[in-house]
Design a protein around this motif. Structure first.
Motif, PDB file in Angstrom:
ATOM      1  N   HIS A 189      -1.479 -31.500   2.821  1.00 42.58           N
ATOM      2  CA  HIS A 189      -1.706 -31.988   4.186  1.00 42.58           C
ATOM      3  C   HIS A 189      -0.707 -31.348   5.129  1.00 42.58           C
ATOM      4  O   HIS A 189       0.378 -30.920   4.732  1.00 42.58           O
ATOM      5  CB  HIS A 189      -1.614 -33.520   4.246  1.00 42.58           C
ATOM      6  CG  HIS A 189      -0.261 -34.069   3.913  1.00 42.58           C
ATOM      7  ND1 HIS A 189       0.061 -34.551   2.666  1.00 42.58           N
ATOM      8  CD2 HIS A 189       0.872 -34.218   4.668  1.00 42.58           C
ATOM      9  CE1 HIS A 189       1.309 -34.971   2.654  1.00 42.58           C
ATOM     10  NE2 HIS A 189       1.833 -34.780   3.862  1.00 42.58           N
ATOM     11  N   ARG A 190      -1.108 -31.298   6.399  1.00 41.80           N
ATOM     12  CA  ARG A 190      -0.242 -30.726   7.424  1.00 41.80           C
ATOM     13  C   ARG A 190       0.604 -31.822   8.054  1.00 41.80           C
ATOM     14  O   ARG A 190       0.443 -33.010   7.759  1.00 41.80           O
ATOM     15  CB  ARG A 190      -1.085 -30.023   8.500  1.00 41.80           C
ATOM     16  CG  ARG A 190      -1.865 -28.823   7.978  1.00 41.80           C
ATOM     17  CD  ARG A 190      -2.586 -28.121   9.105  1.00 41.80           C
ATOM     18  NE  ARG A 190      -3.405 -27.021   8.621  1.00 41.80           N
ATOM     19  CZ  ARG A 190      -2.950 -25.789   8.416  1.00 41.80           C
ATOM     20  NH1 ARG A 190      -1.672 -25.512   8.661  1.00 41.80           N
ATOM     21  NH2 ARG A 190      -3.755 -24.839   7.988  1.00 41.80           N
ATOM     22  N   ARG A 191       1.484 -31.410   8.960  1.00 39.18           N
ATOM     23  CA  ARG A 191       2.318 -32.383   9.659  1.00 39.18           C
ATOM     24  C   ARG A 191       1.438 -33.345  10.474  1.00 39.18           C
ATOM     25  O   ARG A 191       0.434 -32.930  11.059  1.00 39.18           O
ATOM     26  CB  ARG A 191       3.291 -31.675  10.597  1.00 39.18           C
ATOM     27  CG  ARG A 191       4.411 -30.934   9.879  1.00 39.18           C
ATOM     28  CD  ARG A 191       5.382 -30.358  10.890  1.00 39.18           C
ATOM     29  NE  ARG A 191       6.523 -29.722  10.236  1.00 39.18           N
ATOM     30  CZ  ARG A 191       7.532 -29.169  10.882  1.00 39.18           C
ATOM     31  NH1 ARG A 191       7.538 -29.160  12.218  1.00 39.18           N
ATOM     32  NH2 ARG A 191       8.529 -28.613  10.226  1.00 39.18           N
ATOM     33  N   PRO A 192       1.845 -34.602  10.525  1.00 41.55           N
ATOM     34  CA  PRO A 192       1.019 -35.574  11.266  1.00 41.55           C
ATOM     35  C   PRO A 192       1.183 -35.437  12.774  1.00 41.55           C
ATOM     36  O   PRO A 192       2.183 -34.906  13.267  1.00 41.55           O
ATOM     37  CB  PRO A 192       1.561 -36.920  10.782  1.00 41.55           C
ATOM     38  CG  PRO A 192       3.003 -36.635  10.479  1.00 41.55           C
ATOM     39  CD  PRO A 192       3.034 -35.234   9.912  1.00 41.55           C
ATOM     40  N   GLU A 193       0.187 -35.916  13.468  1.00 39.15           N
ATOM     41  CA  GLU A 193       0.218 -36.026  14.927  1.00 39.15           C
ATOM     42  C   GLU A 193      -0.178 -37.453  15.289  1.00 39.15           C
ATOM     43  O   GLU A 193      -0.882 -38.118  14.526  1.00 39.15           O
ATOM     44  CB  GLU A 193      -0.756 -35.043  15.571  1.00 39.15           C
ATOM     45  CG  GLU A 193      -0.443 -33.583  15.303  1.00 39.15           C
ATOM     46  CD  GLU A 193      -1.454 -32.662  15.968  1.00 39.15           C
ATOM     47  OE1 GLU A 193      -2.432 -33.193  16.548  1.00 39.15           O
ATOM     48  OE2 GLU A 193      -1.270 -31.435  15.910  1.00 39.15           O
ATOM     49  N   PRO A 194       0.283 -37.941  16.452  1.00 35.92           N
ATOM     50  CA  PRO A 194      -0.177 -39.277  16.872  1.00 35.92           C
ATOM     51  C   PRO A 194      -1.698 -39.317  16.971  1.00 35.92           C
ATOM     52  O   PRO A 194      -2.321 -38.385  17.490  1.00 35.92           O
ATOM     53  CB  PRO A 194       0.483 -39.453  18.245  1.00 35.92           C
ATOM     54  CG  PRO A 194       1.679 -38.547  18.209  1.00 35.92           C
ATOM     55  CD  PRO A 194       1.263 -37.360  17.382  1.00 35.92           C
ATOM     56  N   ALA A 195      -2.291 -40.372  16.437  1.00 37.70           N
ATOM     57  CA  ALA A 195      -3.750 -40.487  16.466  1.00 37.70           C
ATOM     58  C   ALA A 195      -4.228 -40.698  17.899  1.00 37.70           C
ATOM     59  O   ALA A 195      -3.667 -41.531  18.621  1.00 37.70           O
ATOM     60  CB  ALA A 195      -4.203 -41.643  15.585  1.00 37.70           C
TER      61      ALA A 195
END
Length: 323
Positions: A189-195
């Motif tokens: 998985h890649r780095r998360p971002e705010p949904a």
């Protein structure tokens, strides 16, 4: 497998959908037939499916049994011959929007780009028990939503956090196909971002109106009206949608709408009243204030209070019992 069943018929429209029978059928893209529908909301292997059936008899019987003090069981009520349609996902009014894909929290706050996993299953040993996982294929990328708690576990990226993430599933045993898919995500998985916030749609407006009704005291505490400046000035462009919705709601007092567009719920010494139109919802407490939601003004709660608001809410409530 989790299962919820919703009866949709001329004499019954759930509070999640709101409005009249014709309104609800239009929202779900169904023909308003006299017999109505039984709508099965399936949650299997972390995927949601809506099954629409023509036979409402088992649901009505279970509902009657439950209201009489029974269990209201619907075991084996779904007959393949009665199925009219099978749809991926659930209606948004019933919680069909994004959710945490690990604990099913309906308000995910983080979005990951991760592996889209196809789990390969084989026959169980000696043909007894559940199918066994014989492998996985990553067939692409997909969005994985996570709540704050699950996000922290994913970011920790250690063995202890992996087992705690499995515990978030909510059952004593996480099915092996689910574990296999999660494991691929854990590794890819890649780095998360705010949904991003869900799109503001008529379905979400109706769902918000029902949520306000269910949690009125919490909303009132979160958004106190003491500092809100109210106005009676006519012709303000920013309030044009509110004025139009109020005019339609007041017109209901003289020309009642179809059954279901006005609903009332006990709230201590008062009542909470909900009224719906084609592109607006009004929800208010008869001894306090009201809120209007508009399709064309996303995410905004328009508060109303005063004698005219109280009179409107009480007048709408009286229509429910009128012949």
């Amino acid at each position: 497998m989790d299962q919820r069943v919703m009866l949709l018929a001329p004499d019954h429209v759930s509070d999640e959908l709101g409005g009249s029978y014709q309104d609800a059928c239009q929202a779900l893209d169904l023909e308003p037939t006299p017999g109505g529908y039984a709508i099965y909301l399936m949650d299997t292997m972390n995927h949601r499916t809506t099954v629409i059936c023509a036979n409402t008899g088992p649901v009505r019987q279970a509902k009657q049994d439950y209201e009489s003090g029974g269990e209201g069981s619907l075991v084996n009520a779904l007959n393949l011959d009665d199925i009219l349609d099978i749809r991926i996902g659930w209606p948004e009014e019933c919680g069909g929007g994004p959710r945490c894909q690990f604990c099913r929290n309906p308000d995910p706050t983080w979005l990951y780009e991760g592996a889209d996993v196809e789990v390969l299953l084989g026959a169980p040993p000696f043909d007894i028990g559940s199918p066994q996982v014989i492998g996985t294929d990553v067939v692409g990328c997909m969005d994985w939503y996570a709540c704050d708690v699950c996000h922290e576990l994913i970011q920790a990226a250690d063995q202890h956090s992996w087992h705690r993430l499995l515990d978030q599933y909510g059952f004593s045993h996480v099915p092996m196909p689910v574990q296999a898919a999660w494991c691929e995500f854990w590794l890819n998985h890649r780095r998360p971002e705010p949904a991003p916030p869900p799109a503001w749609t008529p379905a979400r407006r109706r769902a918000t109106a029902n949520h306000l009704r269910l949690h009125w005291d919490e909303w009132a505490a979160r958004y106190p009206l003491d500092d809100v400046v109210f106005t009676n000035e006519p012709g303000r462009p920013e309030l044009a949608g509110v004025d139009r919705a109020l005019a339609i709601a007041r017109a209901y007092l003289h020309q009642p709408p179809p059954p279901g567009r006005i609903r009332s719920y006990p709230a201590g010494p008062a009542s909470i009243v909900r009224a719906d139109g084609n592109d607006w919802s009004l929800i208010g407490r008869t001894d306090s204030h009201a809120i209007i939601l508009l399709d064309d003004v996303p995410e905004v709660l328009h508060p109303l209070k005063g004698p005219q608001t109280t009179s409107l809410l009480r007048g709408l409530e009286e229509l429910i019992g009128a012949p």
